[in-house]
Write an enzyme that holds these catalytic residues in place. Structure first.
Site, PDB file in Angstrom:
ATOM      1  N   PHE A   1      31.140  44.237  39.029  1.00 35.33           N
ATOM      2  CA  PHE A   1      31.454  43.676  40.341  1.00 35.33           C
ATOM      3  C   PHE A   1      32.931  43.302  40.396  1.00 35.33           C
ATOM      4  CE2 PHE A   1      30.896  40.678  43.895  1.00 35.33           C
ATOM      5  CZ  PHE A   1      30.143  41.490  44.728  1.00 35.33           C
TER       6      PHE A   1
ATOM      7  N   ALA B   1      28.461  39.118  36.906  1.00 34.90           N
ATOM      8  CA  ALA B   1      28.667  37.970  36.027  1.00 34.90           C
ATOM      9  C   ALA B   1      27.352  37.383  35.540  1.00 34.90           C
ATOM     10  CB  ALA B   1      29.484  36.897  36.754  1.00 34.90           C
ATOM     11  N   PHE B   2      26.331  37.427  36.388  1.00 34.16           N
ATOM     12  CA  PHE B   2      25.043  36.844  36.050  1.00 34.16           C
ATOM     13  C   PHE B   2      24.434  37.495  34.809  1.00 34.16           C
ATOM     14  CE2 PHE B   2      20.504  35.906  36.631  1.00 34.16           C
ATOM     15  CZ  PHE B   2      20.568  34.545  36.912  1.00 34.16           C
TER      16      PHE B   2
ATOM     17  N   ALA C   1      34.854  38.858  37.384  1.00 29.05           N
ATOM     18  CA  ALA C   1      35.547  38.205  38.503  1.00 29.05           C
ATOM     19  C   ALA C   1      34.533  37.899  39.597  1.00 29.05           C
ATOM     20  CB  ALA C   1      36.655  39.101  39.038  1.00 29.05           C
ATOM     21  N   VAL C   2      34.411  36.614  39.902  1.00 28.27           N
ATOM     22  CA  VAL C   2      33.562  36.174  41.002  1.00 28.27           C
ATOM     23  C   VAL C   2      34.486  35.541  42.040  1.00 28.27           C
ATOM     24  CG1 VAL C   2      31.499  34.890  41.665  1.00 28.27           C
ATOM     25  CG2 VAL C   2      31.765  35.670  39.306  1.00 28.27           C
TER      26      VAL C   2
ATOM     27  N   ALA D   1      33.693  36.914  48.535  1.00 30.68           N
ATOM     28  CA  ALA D   1      32.931  38.160  48.369  1.00 30.68           C
ATOM     29  C   ALA D   1      31.530  37.924  47.809  1.00 30.68           C
ATOM     30  CB  ALA D   1      33.703  39.099  47.435  1.00 30.68           C
ATOM     31  N   THR D   2      31.218  36.676  47.458  1.00 33.70           N
ATOM     32  CA  THR D   2      29.949  36.376  46.793  1.00 33.70           C
ATOM     33  C   THR D   2      29.219  35.268  47.534  1.00 33.70           C
ATOM     34  OG1 THR D   2      31.061  36.901  44.706  1.00 33.70           O
ATOM     35  CG2 THR D   2      28.916  35.846  44.538  1.00 33.70           C
TER      36      THR D   2
ATOM     37  N   HIS E   1      26.420  33.688  47.004  1.00 27.69           N
ATOM     38  CA  HIS E   1      25.880  32.620  46.155  1.00 27.69           C
ATOM     39  C   HIS E   1      26.877  32.290  45.033  1.00 27.69           C
ATOM     40  CE1 HIS E   1      24.634  36.635  45.120  1.00 27.69           C
ATOM     41  NE2 HIS E   1      24.330  36.282  43.906  1.00 27.69           N
TER      42      HIS E   1
ATOM     43  N   PHE F   1      35.876  33.380  26.909  1.00 23.07           N
ATOM     44  CA  PHE F   1      35.407  33.243  28.280  1.00 23.07           C
ATOM     45  C   PHE F   1      36.496  33.719  29.240  1.00 23.07           C
ATOM     46  CE2 PHE F   1      34.653  30.773  32.176  1.00 23.07           C
ATOM     47  CZ  PHE F   1      33.332  31.117  32.420  1.00 23.07           C
TER      48      PHE F   1
END
Length: 161
Positions: A25, A59-60, A83-84, A88-89, A91, A116
């Site tokens: 993502f 990422a999940f 990358a979150v 764009a996300t 939740h 991380f």
């Protein structure tokens, strides 16, 4: 002044095996993080054949795959990158919290050093800045942290409690 025993991680990646786990993502950002991590490790002595790249959907999924890699063994450290981006996300907060907690839990549960490198930003611009433009490269930073942690843990092995 009494002598203080200091254990520090020498930034030498030679002879170590690393697995980089990257979310697909926001791939155009994540590619820069992967590049930063690989470049850092190679510049610090890692051999290209000792690096493995695994791609996961988002990422999940990072913690589950990190756990599987750690339990399988044969690797000295893991570097998670992704990358979150809030816009764009839908939740966003949930994904960030679960991925962060999950990765930390895997590291503690398995004893595997995990760098991380998950960007959690409000905007695409911020993500770009942290993936190699103004604010450095979070992938390279995560690789550095993983490498240093491996060396610190190795340094502890010979020290009496």
């Amino acid at each position: 002044m009494h002598h203080i025993t200091t254990i520090e991680g020498v930034l030498d990646a030679s002879g170590l095996k690393f697995t980089i786990i990257a979310s697909r993502f926001n791939d155009f950002i994540v590619e820069r993080l992967v590049g930063g991590a690989v470049d850092y490790l190679l510049r610090h002595g890692a051999a290209r054949q000792d690096l493995t790249l695994i791609r996961v959907p988002g990422a999940f999924e990072l913690p589950l795959v990190a756990r599987a890699v750690a339990q399988r063994g044969g690797v000295d450290a893991i570097v998670c990158v992704g990358a979150v981006i809030r816009g764009a996300t839908p939740h966003f907060d949930y994904v960030c919290a679960e991925a962060t907690k999950g990765i930390a839990h895997v590291s503690l549960e398995t004893g595997m050093p995990i760098g991380f490198g998950l960007l959690t930003t409000d905007s695409l611009e911020q993500a770009i800045e942290r993936a190699g433009s103004k604010a450095g490269n979070k992938g390279a930073e995560a690789a550095a942290a993983a490498l240093e942690t491996v060396r610190v843990l190795r340094g502890l092995e010979g020290v009496s409690a």
